[in-house]
Design an enzyme around this catalytic site. Structure first.
Site, short mmCIF file in Angstrom:
data_model
loop_
_atom_site.label_atom_id
_atom_site.label_comp_id
_atom_site.label_asym_id
_atom_site.label_seq_id
_atom_site.Cartn_x
_atom_site.Cartn_y
_atom_site.Cartn_z
N LYS A 162 -7.60 1.91 -6.73
CA LYS A 162 -7.01 3.01 -6.01
C LYS A 162 -8.36 4.38 -5.88
CE LYS A 162 -2.74 2.65 -5.68
NZ LYS A 162 -2.19 2.98 -4.62
N ASP A 190 -7.95 1.14 -2.17
CA ASP A 190 -6.59 1.38 -1.48
C ASP A 190 -6.35 3.06 -1.32
OD1 ASP A 190 -3.91 2.13 -0.70
OD2 ASP A 190 -2.31 1.75 -2.59
N GLU A 216 -6.80 -0.17 1.76
CA GLU A 216 -5.76 -0.19 2.73
C GLU A 216 -5.28 1.71 3.49
OE1 GLU A 216 -1.46 0.05 -0.17
OE2 GLU A 216 -2.71 -2.32 0.49
N ASP A 241 0.10 -0.05 4.71
CA ASP A 241 1.19 -0.83 3.70
C ASP A 241 2.24 0.94 4.33
OD1 ASP A 241 2.65 0.00 1.36
OD2 ASP A 241 1.26 0.63 0.75
N LYS A 265 6.46 -5.06 1.17
CA LYS A 265 6.31 -4.50 -0.47
C LYS A 265 8.85 -5.26 -0.41
CE LYS A 265 2.69 -1.14 -1.47
NZ LYS A 265 2.37 -0.26 -1.96
N GLN A 293 5.77 -2.40 -6.13
CA GLN A 293 5.66 -0.69 -6.07
C GLN A 293 6.18 -0.30 -7.39
OE1 GLN A 293 6.28 1.25 -3.03
NE2 GLN A 293 4.84 1.87 -4.54
#
Length: 360
Positions: A162, A190, A216, A241, A265, A293
């Protein structure tokens, strides 16, 4: 004929080993999710997990309970094998992604059990093993490296990092991870929509220089034209996403050419839409992955089942269970040399004792 007798939404809370932070300001300190339980007239029970995410989908535990209570009267009495009727009810409301996704998966589970089968008999694709990735949240560099080391020792060989609050610091963390693990661990980023069109090309070029697989959602989902232009530059493959919540979203993104890899997802798409989306993307030459998630064990099983499909080509986010202090399953989910053997999950089931401990 087996008909739907009852639909329940039962909240529970599982502690994390540490908080998960992402995007500009989002953070998760515990997995406060909802167990969706569909009971049929023959006694068969289907289960699924709904993980409300207020900052992503606008859902809360209370809203998941409310929308399922709203749908329950229309579902009650329907034949579990009448998928067209079930889909009409499920799609009679919009948004409410994790509630509708969990309902879909619980219906699939109940339908399999009414036939004396399980989802492993009715859903597993051609792949018995799936490459896994771990979601490495934003923290101090030392904390991120420590967590990465822990999950790599637990068998993970791909990290989704992240990023997005301080990109120079993000790149330093990525370099630290590369120094620590060399080429033995795959890395991708991401961004959670945190870049701007002005800086995105240079940031993606820096990520490409560090050997990242892809990034992402680098730009805000609302900036369709800018995202299409960034993708056309081909700096680094882009994962869709936040821009592809629904099949309709996916159709738009395919038309405008904004991504290379689709992240489906199960938590928000369920099996019905998830399968359709993976197939639609693959038909247009896109690669596929299955994301998390922040799923607990039950959600991990369902994501793993979807990950066995032929259209899934990339590592899948199936190892968030390593961030849980405990789980509701009777057995831990384990990983070996970067892979999850999906057949190992056949005997995994909800542990009633743990359910009683963590139910709210």
């Amino acid at each position: 004929m087996s008909t739907i007798q009852n639909v329940e939404a039962l909240p529970y809370r599982l502690p994390l080993t540490s908080a998960l932070a992402w995007g500009a300001h989002s953070a998760l300190s515990a997995a406060e999710h909802v167990l969706v339980r569909v009971t049929l007239s023959d006694g068969s029970v289907g289960l699924a997990e709904a993980p409300p995410r207020p900052t992503i989908y606008g859902e809360t535990v209370g809203s998941v309970q409310a929308i399922l209570a709203h749908l329950s009267p229309a579902l009650t009495g329907l034949d579990i094998h009448d998928t067209a009727a079930l889909e009409r009810v499920r799609n009679s409301v919009t948004n409410n992604h994790t509630a509708r996704g969990a309902l879909d998966m619980a219906l699939w589970d109940a339908r399999a059990r009414a036939q004396g089968k399980t989802l492993f008999d009715t859903l597993v694709g051609p792949k018995e093993r799936v490459r896994v990735s771990f979601i490495l949240g934003i923290a101090t560099p030392a904390e991120m490296l420590d967590e990465a080391t822990r999950v790599v020792e637990a068998g993970v060989r791909c990290l989704k990092v992240k990023v997005g609050r301080h990109y120079q610091k993000d790149l330093e963390v990525i370099r630290d991870l590369r120094r620590a693990f060399g080429q033995d661990v795959l890395l991708y980023a991401d961004s959670n929509e945190t870049l701007t069109p002005e800086v995105a090309p240079s940031v993606l070029a820096a990520m490409q220089g560090e050997g990242l697989l892809y990034v992402e959602e680098p730009l805000p989902a609302r900036d369709l034209r800018a995202r299409a232009e960034l993708h056309a530059q081909g700096v680094l493959p882009i994962v869709a996403d936040d821009s592809c919540f629904t099949p309709a979203d996916l159709g738009r993104e395919l038309d405008f050419g904004t991504f290379d890899v689709l992240n489906v997802k199960t938590a928000r798409n369920g099996f019905t839409d998830g399968l359709a989306m993976l197939r639609s993307a693959a038909a247009r030459g896109k690669r596929g992955m299955v994301g998390s998630q922040a799923s607990t064990g039950l959600g991990t099983i369902h994501a793993a089942l979807l990950s066995t499909q032929a259209e899934v080509t990339e590592p899948c986010e199936l190892s968030f269970v390593l961030k849980l202090k405990d789980d509701l399953l009777n057995h831990p989910v384990t990983f070996r040399d970067g892979w999850l053997d999906v057949n190992d999950l056949r005997e995994h089931a909800l542990d009633d004792r743990k359910w009683q401990q963590y139910a709210l």
